[in-house]
Design a protein around this motif. Structure first.
Motif, PDB file in Angstrom:
ATOM      1  N   PRO A  70      18.351  14.554  92.717  1.00 44.61           N
ATOM      2  CA  PRO A  70      17.492  15.658  92.257  1.00 44.61           C
ATOM      3  C   PRO A  70      18.147  17.019  92.467  1.00 44.61           C
ATOM      4  O   PRO A  70      18.830  17.233  93.472  1.00 44.61           O
ATOM      5  N   MET A  71      17.953  17.917  91.532  1.00 53.25           N
ATOM      6  CA  MET A  71      18.424  19.301  91.710  1.00 53.25           C
ATOM      7  C   MET A  71      17.675  20.214  90.750  1.00 53.25           C
ATOM      8  O   MET A  71      16.955  19.737  89.877  1.00 53.25           O
ATOM      9  N   MET A  72      17.832  21.519  90.931  1.00 50.98           N
ATOM     10  CA  MET A  72      17.184  22.501  90.060  1.00 50.98           C
ATOM     11  C   MET A  72      18.278  23.253  89.323  1.00 50.98           C
ATOM     12  O   MET A  72      19.194  23.772  89.960  1.00 50.98           O
ATOM     13  N   LEU A  73      18.204  23.282  88.015  1.00 54.08           N
ATOM     14  CA  LEU A  73      19.270  23.905  87.221  1.00 54.08           C
ATOM     15  C   LEU A  73      18.876  25.294  86.751  1.00 54.08           C
ATOM     16  O   LEU A  73      17.742  25.498  86.328  1.00 54.08           O
ATOM     17  N   ASP A  74      19.838  26.218  86.782  1.00 50.07           N
ATOM     18  CA  ASP A  74      19.634  27.535  86.175  1.00 50.07           C
ATOM     19  C   ASP A  74      20.117  27.408  84.732  1.00 50.07           C
ATOM     20  O   ASP A  74      21.325  27.327  84.483  1.00 50.07           O
ATOM     21  N   VAL A  75      19.177  27.364  83.795  1.00 51.07           N
ATOM     22  CA  VAL A  75      19.562  27.188  82.383  1.00 51.07           C
ATOM     23  C   VAL A  75      19.406  28.487  81.589  1.00 51.07           C
ATOM     24  O   VAL A  75      19.454  28.457  80.360  1.00 51.07           O
ATOM     25  N   ARG A  76      19.206  29.608  82.309  1.00 54.48           N
ATOM     26  CA  ARG A  76      19.018  30.866  81.580  1.00 54.48           C
ATOM     27  C   ARG A  76      20.211  31.124  80.661  1.00 54.48           C
ATOM     28  O   ARG A  76      21.355  31.100  81.100  1.00 54.48           O
ATOM     29  N   GLY A  77      19.895  31.297  79.382  1.00 53.66           N
ATOM     30  CA  GLY A  77      20.944  31.603  78.412  1.00 53.66           C
ATOM     31  C   GLY A  77      21.775  30.408  77.979  1.00 53.66           C
ATOM     32  O   GLY A  77      22.574  30.515  77.056  1.00 53.66           O
ATOM     33  N   ALA A  78      21.608  29.251  78.627  1.00 50.28           N
ATOM     34  CA  ALA A  78      22.416  28.088  78.238  1.00 50.28           C
ATOM     35  C   ALA A  78      21.922  27.557  76.889  1.00 50.28           C
ATOM     36  O   ALA A  78      20.713  27.530  76.634  1.00 50.28           O
ATOM     37  N   ARG A  79      22.852  27.130  76.035  1.00 50.79           N
ATOM     38  CA  ARG A  79      22.464  26.585  74.733  1.00 50.79           C
ATOM     39  C   ARG A  79      22.069  25.122  74.930  1.00 50.79           C
ATOM     40  O   ARG A  79      22.891  24.291  75.329  1.00 50.79           O
ATOM     41  N   CYS A  80      20.797  24.833  74.697  1.00 54.39           N
ATOM     42  CA  CYS A  80      20.312  23.465  74.841  1.00 54.39           C
ATOM     43  C   CYS A  80      20.001  22.921  73.455  1.00 54.39           C
ATOM     44  O   CYS A  80      19.193  23.491  72.722  1.00 54.39           O
ATOM     45  N   VAL A  81      20.663  21.825  73.091  1.00 51.64           N
ATOM     46  CA  VAL A  81      20.462  21.240  71.768  1.00 51.64           C
ATOM     47  C   VAL A  81      19.465  20.102  71.899  1.00 51.64           C
ATOM     48  O   VAL A  81      19.683  19.160  72.669  1.00 51.64           O
ATOM     49  N   GLU A 106      19.139  15.982  59.263  1.00 56.37           N
ATOM     50  CA  GLU A 106      19.445  14.901  60.200  1.00 56.37           C
ATOM     51  C   GLU A 106      20.615  15.274  61.094  1.00 56.37           C
ATOM     52  O   GLU A 106      21.458  16.099  60.714  1.00 56.37           O
ATOM     53  N   TYR A 107      20.657  14.645  62.262  1.00 51.67           N
ATOM     54  CA  TYR A 107      21.747  14.872  63.218  1.00 51.67           C
ATOM     55  C   TYR A 107      23.088  14.463  62.618  1.00 51.67           C
ATOM     56  O   TYR A 107      23.180  13.448  61.923  1.00 51.67           O
ATOM     57  N   GLN A 108      24.115  15.286  62.866  1.00 46.34           N
ATOM     58  CA  GLN A 108      25.478  14.956  62.433  1.00 46.34           C
ATOM     59  C   GLN A 108      26.421  15.095  63.617  1.00 46.34           C
ATOM     60  O   GLN A 108      26.185  15.928  64.492  1.00 46.34           O
ATOM     61  N   ARG A 109      27.482  14.324  63.610  1.00 46.41           N
ATOM     62  CA  ARG A 109      28.518  14.488  64.653  1.00 46.41           C
ATOM     63  C   ARG A 109      29.013  15.917  64.584  1.00 46.41           C
ATOM     64  O   ARG A 109      29.148  16.462  63.491  1.00 46.41           O
ATOM     65  N   GLY A 110      29.248  16.526  65.697  1.00 45.27           N
ATOM     66  CA  GLY A 110      29.720  17.918  65.698  1.00 45.27           C
ATOM     67  C   GLY A 110      28.603  18.888  66.031  1.00 45.27           C
ATOM     68  O   GLY A 110      28.845  20.041  66.377  1.00 45.27           O
ATOM     69  N   ASP A 111      27.335  18.390  65.945  1.00 45.21           N
ATOM     70  CA  ASP A 111      26.187  19.263  66.234  1.00 45.21           C
ATOM     71  C   ASP A 111      26.103  19.691  67.693  1.00 45.21           C
ATOM     72  O   ASP A 111      25.347  20.598  68.029  1.00 45.21           O
ATOM     73  N   LEU A 112      26.860  19.021  68.567  1.00 45.24           N
ATOM     74  CA  LEU A 112      26.723  19.305  69.998  1.00 45.24           C
ATOM     75  C   LEU A 112      27.724  20.351  70.492  1.00 45.24           C
ATOM     76  O   LEU A 112      27.723  20.696  71.680  1.00 45.24           O
ATOM     77  N   ALA A 113      28.569  20.845  69.567  1.00 43.45           N
ATOM     78  CA  ALA A 113      29.588  21.830  69.973  1.00 43.45           C
ATOM     79  C   ALA A 113      28.913  23.029  70.645  1.00 43.45           C
ATOM     80  O   ALA A 113      27.936  23.567  70.123  1.00 43.45           O
ATOM     81  N   GLY A 114      29.398  23.416  71.790  1.00 40.32           N
ATOM     82  CA  GLY A 114      28.885  24.598  72.487  1.00 40.32           C
ATOM     83  C   GLY A 114      27.621  24.347  73.287  1.00 40.32           C
ATOM     84  O   GLY A 114      27.058  25.280  73.874  1.00 40.32           O
ATOM     85  N   ALA A 115      27.168  23.083  73.324  1.00 44.60           N
ATOM     86  CA  ALA A 115      25.925  22.801  74.060  1.00 44.60           C
ATOM     87  C   ALA A 115      26.169  22.750  75.562  1.00 44.60           C
ATOM     88  O   ALA A 115      27.239  22.340  76.015  1.00 44.60           O
ATOM     89  N   GLY A 116      25.154  23.199  76.333  1.00 46.45           N
ATOM     90  CA  GLY A 116      25.198  23.059  77.786  1.00 46.45           C
ATOM     91  C   GLY A 116      24.501  21.759  78.170  1.00 46.45           C
ATOM     92  O   GLY A 116      25.034  20.944  78.903  1.00 46.45           O
ATOM     93  N   LEU A 117      23.316  21.563  77.606  1.00 47.14           N
ATOM     94  CA  LEU A 117      22.538  20.336  77.825  1.00 47.14           C
ATOM     95  C   LEU A 117      22.134  19.787  76.466  1.00 47.14           C
ATOM     96  O   LEU A 117      21.932  20.552  75.513  1.00 47.14           O
ATOM     97  N   VAL A 118      21.965  18.459  76.408  1.00 48.48           N
ATOM     98  CA  VAL A 118      21.588  17.809  75.150  1.00 48.48           C
ATOM     99  C   VAL A 118      20.361  16.924  75.392  1.00 48.48           C
ATOM    100  O   VAL A 118      20.267  16.258  76.436  1.00 48.48           O
ATOM    101  N   PHE A 119      19.421  16.935  74.445  1.00 49.84           N
ATOM    102  CA  PHE A 119      18.240  16.077  74.525  1.00 49.84           C
ATOM    103  C   PHE A 119      18.159  15.255  73.243  1.00 49.84           C
ATOM    104  O   PHE A 119      18.119  15.824  72.139  1.00 49.84           O
TER     105      PHE A 119
END
Ligand SMILES: C[C@@]1(CC(=O)O)C2=NC(=C\c3[nH]c(c(CCC(=O)O)c3CC(=O)O)Cc3[nH]c(c(CC(=O)O)c3CCC(=O)O)/C=C3\N/C(=C\2)[C@@H](CCC(=O)O)[C@]3(C)CC(=O)O)/[C@H]1CCC(=O)O
Ligand SMILES: NC(=O)c1ccc[n+]([C@@H]2O[C@H](COP(=O)([O-])OP(=O)(O)OC[C@H]3O[C@@H](n4cnc5c(N)ncnc54)[C@H](O)[C@@H]3O)[C@@H](O)[C@H]2O)c1
Length: 216
Positions: free
Chosen positions: A6-17, A65-78
């Motif tokens: 368990p931990m707490m993340l600082d996601v301020r400003g992070a790009r979340c896809v 629809e999702y395409q490969r390459g969509d995750l470029a620059g992501a900090g976290l992905v869901f």
């Protein structure tokens, strides 16, 4: 089942896809926005809650629809689509790129899971069953909400300020620790309003010291 750390993340400003635009994606997005993340959605169709957030400018979106390459620059992905194959592809691409990913229909396929959360200012209560029973996590969080309501958020904020002020004094470490523990039993009248100046803080600190001395 993994032994999650368990931990707490600082996601301020992070790009979340967030891939997917339904009810589950909306729940993840609400939590991300509350923590100050910058959210990009990928889904051909957005449900009403996410369409509203897009209209308000709170998130950005690629409505396809999702395409490969969509995750470029992501900090976290869901990965939160209703299509298991798509979620698995997102998980594989993210892991391949060394990105942390959450998978809504297959917890262990991702690198992290999201807990049920009670949030009051700086006080965050997070409950997980590691994927065993999300419904139990939600129930326990509901019980904690009843026990630790909004007032505890004010209390935690006050304790944080008190701690900062106590650290500015030359109080010996032992005494400082005892005082900060004493403060956990401070009556609400002492913490309901946040002192606005140094003099008032010093009075609060003296009052807590008096309490400590009476106990010794
Ligand atoms: C806590 C919460 C936070 C949130 O989502 O933000 C959360 N799920 C919530 C609700 C919920 N989820 C489901 C139901 C229906 C009842 C049921 O099935 O029990 C309900 C209840 C409801 O909706 O009331 C179904 C479900 N969930 C997962 C799977 C797939 C699987 O098991 O692998 C399936 C089956 C899908 C299918 O039908 O195939 C997976 C995950 N869900 C998690 C979190 C992670 C584990 C957390 C943990 O165990 O502690 C994990 C592993 C991944 C993740 O999503 O991070 C949120 C409550 C928030 C709140 O209300 O406060
Ligand atoms: N983890 C959890 O908390 C939890 C809870 C309930 C259900 N689930 C799982 O999560 C899944 C999603 O649930 P929901 O209620 O949000 O579903 P939903 O049907 O409301 O939404 C699915 C979304 O996926 C999008 N989508 C479909 N194909 C796509 C693609 N190729 N690329 C991008 N987006 C695509 C759709 O446009 C839609 O926005 C469910 O199928 C279930 O397996 C997880």
């Amino acid at each position: 089942m993994p032994d999650y750390y368990p931990m707490m993340l600082d996601v301020r400003g992070a790009r979340c896809v967030v891939v997917g635009g339904g009810a589950v994606a909306a729940r993840k997005v609400r939590g991300l926005l509350a923590a100050g993340a910058s959210v990009h959605l990928i889904a051909p169709e957005l449900g009403a809650p996410l369409a509203d957030l897009l209209r308000q400018g709170s998130v950005t979106a690629s409505q396809r629809e999702y395409q490969r390459g969509d995750l470029a620059g992501a900090g976290l992905v869901f990965a939160a689509t209703a299509d298991a194959a798509v979620n698995a592809a997102v998980a594989k691409d993210a892991r391949g790129a060394g990105l942390w990913v959450n998978v809504a229909d297959d917890g262990p396929a991702g690198s992290f899971v999201t807990p049920a959360v009670v949030r009051h200012g700086p006080l965050v209560l997070a409950v997980t069953t590691g994927g065993a029973s999300p419904a139990l996590a939600a129930r326990i969080a509901g019980e904690l909400e009843t026990r630790y309501g909004a007032a505890y958020g004010c209390f935690a904020r006050w304790l944080g300020e008190l701690r900062a002020h106590v650290r500015m004094t030359d109080m010996p470490e032992q005494e400082r620790r005892r005082l900060l523990r004493e403060a956990l039993d401070a009556p609400p009248e002492l913490w309901r309003d946040m002192p606005e100046d140094e003099t008032t803080w010093m009075r609060v600190i003296e009052r807590l010291q008096d309490g400590l001395n009476r106990r010794i």
